[in-house]
Design a protein around this motif. Structure first.
Motif, short mmCIF file in Angstrom:
data_model
loop_
_atom_site.label_atom_id
_atom_site.label_comp_id
_atom_site.label_asym_id
_atom_site.label_seq_id
_atom_site.Cartn_x
_atom_site.Cartn_y
_atom_site.Cartn_z
N LEU A 86 0.84 -1.19 0.00
CA LEU A 86 0.00 0.00 0.00
C LEU A 86 0.88 1.24 0.00
CD1 LEU A 86 -2.80 1.35 0.28
CD2 LEU A 86 -2.55 1.13 2.76
N ASN A 87 0.81 2.02 -1.04
CA ASN A 87 1.51 3.30 -1.14
C ASN A 87 3.03 3.18 -0.95
OD1 ASN A 87 -1.05 4.46 -1.43
ND2 ASN A 87 -1.22 4.92 0.75
N ASP A 88 3.58 2.04 -1.32
CA ASP A 88 5.03 1.80 -1.20
C ASP A 88 5.53 1.95 0.24
OD1 ASP A 88 5.41 1.32 -3.95
OD2 ASP A 88 5.48 3.48 -4.35
N LEU A 89 4.69 1.65 1.21
CA LEU A 89 5.09 1.76 2.60
C LEU A 89 6.03 0.62 2.97
CD1 LEU A 89 1.70 2.72 4.30
CD2 LEU A 89 3.65 4.21 3.80
N PRO A 90 7.01 0.87 3.82
CA PRO A 90 7.94 -0.20 4.22
C PRO A 90 7.26 -1.20 5.13
CG PRO A 90 8.36 1.79 5.49
CD PRO A 90 7.35 2.17 4.45
N ALA A 91 7.78 -2.44 5.12
CA ALA A 91 7.22 -3.51 5.94
C ALA A 91 7.81 -3.47 7.33
CB ALA A 91 7.46 -4.85 5.27
N VAL A 92 7.50 -2.41 8.07
CA VAL A 92 8.00 -2.22 9.42
C VAL A 92 6.83 -1.97 10.36
CG1 VAL A 92 10.28 -1.41 8.70
CG2 VAL A 92 8.41 0.24 8.96
N ALA A 93 7.14 -1.78 11.63
CA ALA A 93 6.09 -1.74 12.65
C ALA A 93 5.15 -0.54 12.54
CB ALA A 93 6.73 -1.76 14.05
N GLN A 94 5.69 0.65 12.26
CA GLN A 94 4.85 1.84 12.29
C GLN A 94 3.67 1.79 11.31
OE1 GLN A 94 4.15 4.62 13.99
NE2 GLN A 94 5.41 3.68 15.57
N ALA A 138 16.95 3.35 21.72
CA ALA A 138 16.65 2.52 22.89
C ALA A 138 15.36 2.98 23.57
CB ALA A 138 17.81 2.56 23.88
N PHE A 139 15.19 4.28 23.73
CA PHE A 139 14.00 4.82 24.38
C PHE A 139 12.73 4.45 23.62
CE2 PHE A 139 10.81 8.20 24.75
CZ PHE A 139 10.58 8.17 26.12
N ILE A 140 12.75 4.64 22.31
CA ILE A 140 11.57 4.34 21.50
C ILE A 140 11.22 2.86 21.56
CG2 ILE A 140 10.67 4.28 19.14
CD1 ILE A 140 10.61 7.03 20.41
N HIS A 141 12.24 1.99 21.45
CA HIS A 141 11.96 0.56 21.46
C HIS A 141 11.43 0.08 22.81
CE1 HIS A 141 13.95 0.56 17.58
NE2 HIS A 141 13.61 -0.70 17.43
N ALA A 179 -3.97 7.29 5.62
CA ALA A 179 -2.86 8.23 5.40
C ALA A 179 -1.78 7.93 6.43
CB ALA A 179 -3.34 9.67 5.51
N TYR A 180 -0.62 7.57 5.96
CA TYR A 180 0.48 7.22 6.85
C TYR A 180 1.19 8.47 7.35
CZ TYR A 180 4.99 5.33 8.37
OH TYR A 180 6.11 5.01 9.09
N ARG A 181 1.45 8.50 8.64
CA ARG A 181 2.20 9.60 9.26
C ARG A 181 3.61 9.09 9.57
NH1 ARG A 181 2.59 11.64 14.80
NH2 ARG A 181 3.13 13.86 14.76
N ASP A 182 4.55 9.53 8.76
CA ASP A 182 5.92 9.05 8.90
C ASP A 182 6.57 9.69 10.11
OD1 ASP A 182 8.42 8.05 8.62
OD2 ASP A 182 8.80 8.87 6.62
N LYS A 183 6.88 8.87 11.11
CA LYS A 183 7.53 9.36 12.31
C LYS A 183 9.05 9.25 12.24
CE LYS A 183 3.58 8.22 15.27
NZ LYS A 183 3.11 7.47 16.48
N GLY A 184 9.55 8.79 11.12
CA GLY A 184 10.98 8.70 10.95
C GLY A 184 11.49 7.27 10.98
N SER A 185 12.79 7.13 10.77
CA SER A 185 13.43 5.83 10.77
C SER A 185 14.67 5.87 11.64
CB SER A 185 13.81 5.42 9.34
OG SER A 185 12.68 5.39 8.50
N MET A 186 15.04 4.72 12.20
CA MET A 186 16.25 4.64 13.00
C MET A 186 16.84 3.25 12.86
SD MET A 186 14.51 4.75 16.82
CE MET A 186 14.02 6.45 16.57
#
Length: 255
Positions: A122-130, A191-194, A157-164
């Motif tokens: 869907l919309n070229d979204l990455p296969a990650v958790a967000q 570490a905090f986010i995870h 509508a995806y809200r991109d919170k960034g990548s790490m």
């Protein structure tokens, strides 16, 4: 710390490591890896592997690299359920086998069936958790609105919170909301986010304690905490499984 007992190769088919990140973070990552003793091979594609080697191809052609330990991280295939849904509904699939869904996460021709997460395209979204988390929340609200007889909701509508991504001990890269961070600051943010997204405080506190012990009170980099409860069953010499530690009537051999 640089290892002196092994040669570590990172084989990347593209022109840079961490292709999804900003160029300056890509350069930082490569420099950090090289300082750690990793040989980064860019524009080099892994073609296959056998018991004692890996075959790669680059501008010079195909060659074989002897290797005792190989870790293949060239992507994952979607769940077989995605293909089953695509076949049943006539939807398409992408290279990874993810099923294409409509803008509201429903399957084509079946507005009552939803698919989310790393099994959908869907919309070229990455296969990650967000994306999965946001899709789940969206579909939940959509179903509740339908049950209440409300109007059709807006497309997802995806809200991109960034990548790490972590690179090594106390080193990571973060690209979020137009800002970039590296090194210890990036690692602390990662570490905090995870920890924040772990379920319940017991898991969060336990993870913090394990990380603190591994990074502060031991120099053993591959540190793991293994209990008998976690390692209850082990593989035996004949390929079967046996309970460990052995019961009172057995004298199994640990392999």
């Amino acid at each position: 710390m640089v290892t002196t007992e092994a040669t570590i190769l990172l084989i990347e088919a593209g022109p840079a490591v961490l292709a999804a990140f900003a160029p300056k973070l890509q350069r930082y990552t490569q420099r950090r890896l090289e300082r750690m003793g990793v040989d980064v091979l860019l524009n080099t594609m892994a073609q296959g592997m056998d018991h004692d080697s890996i075959t790669v191809s680059d501008s010079g052609g195909e060659r074989r690299i002897p290797a005792r330990t190989k870790i293949w991280a060239a992507g994952v295939q979607a769940s077989p359920l995605a293909g089953m849904l695509a076949e049943a509904t006539g939807a398409g699939t992408d290279r990874a086998g993810r099923v294409a869904v409509r803008p509201d996460c429903s399957l084509p021709g079946h507005p009552e069936v939803f698919a989310i997460g790393d099994m959908v395209s869907l919309n070229d979204l990455p296969a990650v958790a967000q994306p999965a988390l946001q899709e789940g929340a969206y579909v939940g609200k959509l179903i509740r609105a339908r049950l209440a007889g409300q109007a059709q909701a807006k497309p997802f509508a995806y809200r991109d919170k960034g990548s790490m991504a972590t690179i090594g001990h106390l080193s990571a890269v973060v690209d979020s909301f137009g800002m970039t961070f590296t090194g210890v600051i990036g690692y602390t943010m990662w570490a905090f986010i995870h920890v924040l997204y772990l379920v319940d405080w017991g898991n969060r506190i336990g993870t913090i304690l394990n990380w603190t012990r591994a990074m502060t009170f031991t120099k053993n980099r591959p540190h793991r905490t293994i209990t008998f409860e976690r390692a209850r069953y082990e593989v035996t010499e004949d390929g079967g499984t046996a309970e460990w530690p052995p019961g009172p009537a057995t004298s199994g051999k640990r392999t």
